[in-house]
Design a protein around this motif. Structure first.
Motif, mmCIF file in Angstrom:
data_model
loop_
_atom_site.group_PDB
_atom_site.id
_atom_site.type_symbol
_atom_site.label_atom_id
_atom_site.label_comp_id
_atom_site.label_asym_id
_atom_site.label_seq_id
_atom_site.Cartn_x
_atom_site.Cartn_y
_atom_site.Cartn_z
ATOM 1 N N UNK A 198 0.692 -1.214 -0.210
ATOM 2 C CA UNK A 198 -0.040 -0.062 0.003
ATOM 3 C C UNK A 198 0.756 1.462 0.013
ATOM 4 N N UNK A 199 2.126 1.177 0.849
ATOM 5 C CA UNK A 199 2.923 2.389 0.706
ATOM 6 C C UNK A 199 3.318 2.739 -0.478
ATOM 7 N N UNK A 200 3.885 1.678 -1.097
ATOM 8 C CA UNK A 200 4.554 1.630 -2.374
ATOM 9 C C UNK A 200 3.376 2.098 -3.556
ATOM 10 N N UNK A 201 2.250 1.634 -3.450
ATOM 11 C CA UNK A 201 1.295 2.020 -4.114
ATOM 12 C C UNK A 201 0.777 3.502 -4.163
ATOM 13 N N UNK A 202 0.606 3.927 -2.814
ATOM 14 C CA UNK A 202 0.642 5.597 -2.347
ATOM 15 C C UNK A 202 1.726 6.103 -2.950
ATOM 16 N N UNK A 229 1.611 9.576 -10.058
ATOM 17 C CA UNK A 229 0.679 9.685 -11.089
ATOM 18 C C UNK A 229 -0.262 10.915 -11.053
ATOM 19 N N UNK A 230 -0.169 11.465 -9.689
ATOM 20 C CA UNK A 230 -1.351 12.505 -9.594
ATOM 21 C C UNK A 230 -2.614 12.012 -9.316
ATOM 22 N N UNK A 231 -2.573 10.787 -8.884
ATOM 23 C CA UNK A 231 -4.002 10.404 -8.242
ATOM 24 C C UNK A 231 -4.036 9.867 -6.936
ATOM 25 N N UNK A 232 -3.088 10.569 -6.154
ATOM 26 C CA UNK A 232 -2.978 10.350 -4.837
ATOM 27 C C UNK A 232 -4.261 11.041 -4.061
ATOM 28 N N UNK A 233 -4.905 10.120 -3.274
ATOM 29 C CA UNK A 233 -6.032 10.671 -2.443
ATOM 30 C C UNK A 233 -7.305 10.344 -3.346
ATOM 31 N N UNK A 240 -8.818 10.546 6.662
ATOM 32 C CA UNK A 240 -8.332 9.384 6.547
ATOM 33 C C UNK A 240 -6.885 9.299 6.057
ATOM 34 N N UNK A 241 -6.745 10.113 5.187
ATOM 35 C CA UNK A 241 -5.341 10.270 4.364
ATOM 36 C C UNK A 241 -4.383 10.870 5.588
ATOM 37 N N UNK A 242 -4.857 11.694 6.524
ATOM 38 C CA UNK A 242 -4.030 12.469 7.605
ATOM 39 C C UNK A 242 -3.655 11.104 8.610
ATOM 40 N N UNK A 274 -0.859 6.312 3.671
ATOM 41 C CA UNK A 274 -0.477 5.420 2.592
ATOM 42 C C UNK A 274 -1.989 4.638 2.151
ATOM 43 N N UNK A 275 -3.168 5.312 2.512
ATOM 44 C CA UNK A 275 -4.362 4.640 2.137
ATOM 45 C C UNK A 275 -4.644 4.902 0.615
ATOM 46 N N UNK A 276 -4.828 3.567 0.022
ATOM 47 C CA UNK A 276 -5.186 3.704 -1.436
ATOM 48 C C UNK A 276 -6.618 3.539 -1.805
ATOM 49 N N UNK A 277 -7.315 3.205 -0.706
ATOM 50 C CA UNK A 277 -8.748 2.969 -0.916
ATOM 51 C C UNK A 277 -9.657 3.894 0.165
ATOM 52 N N UNK A 278 -10.725 4.225 -0.348
ATOM 53 C CA UNK A 278 -11.647 4.921 0.840
ATOM 54 C C UNK A 278 -12.102 3.973 1.590
#
Ligand SMILES: [Zn+2]
Length: 122
Positions: free
Chosen positions: A76-80, A86-90, A103-105, A109-113
């Protein structure tokens, strides 16, 4: 490159990246610790009662589970980090909706809601 940190009350990409790097290092260290004891297990457990072997096996099992959890976390950390590039963070990887800032705070490393992450856990 000394200044530029002030005036960004929301999300600082550099801060997030630093937090992700720190987390990746932390998780990596924990994974090393978990896999380390196997090498010396033979010497210590010798001569003990048979029952100790069982608790040792149970310990190994929980270690394997913990290791798996850390591995997923590291992914997840690597994906984040990739999402930062990619500019898709968040943005949620599953449904494409924005991930709540709170949640991001808490989990940079959260990559899903919350909904998607909760659904996957069930
Ligand atoms: Zn989602």
């Amino acid at each position: 490159m000394a200044d530029g940190t002030a005036g960004a009350p929301e999300m600082d990409v550099d801060d997030v990246r630093a937090a992700l790097e720190a987390k990746a290092a932390d998780v990596g260290a924990q994974m090393e610790e978990l896999s380390a004891p196997t090498a010396e297990a033979g010497g210590i457990s010798f001569g003990k009662r048979v029952g100790d072997g069982t608790s040792l096996a149970v310990e190994r099992l929980s270690q394997v589970a913990a290791y798996g959890r850390l591995q997923r976390l590291l992914e997840d950390v690597r994906r984040a980090e990739q999402k930062l590039d990619d500019g898709t963070y968040g943005t949620c990887d599953s449904c494409g909706r924005p991930i709540a800032p709170a949640r991001l705070e808490a989990l940079p490393w959260a990559v899903e809601c919350v909904e998607c992450a909760g659904a996957r856990r069930r």
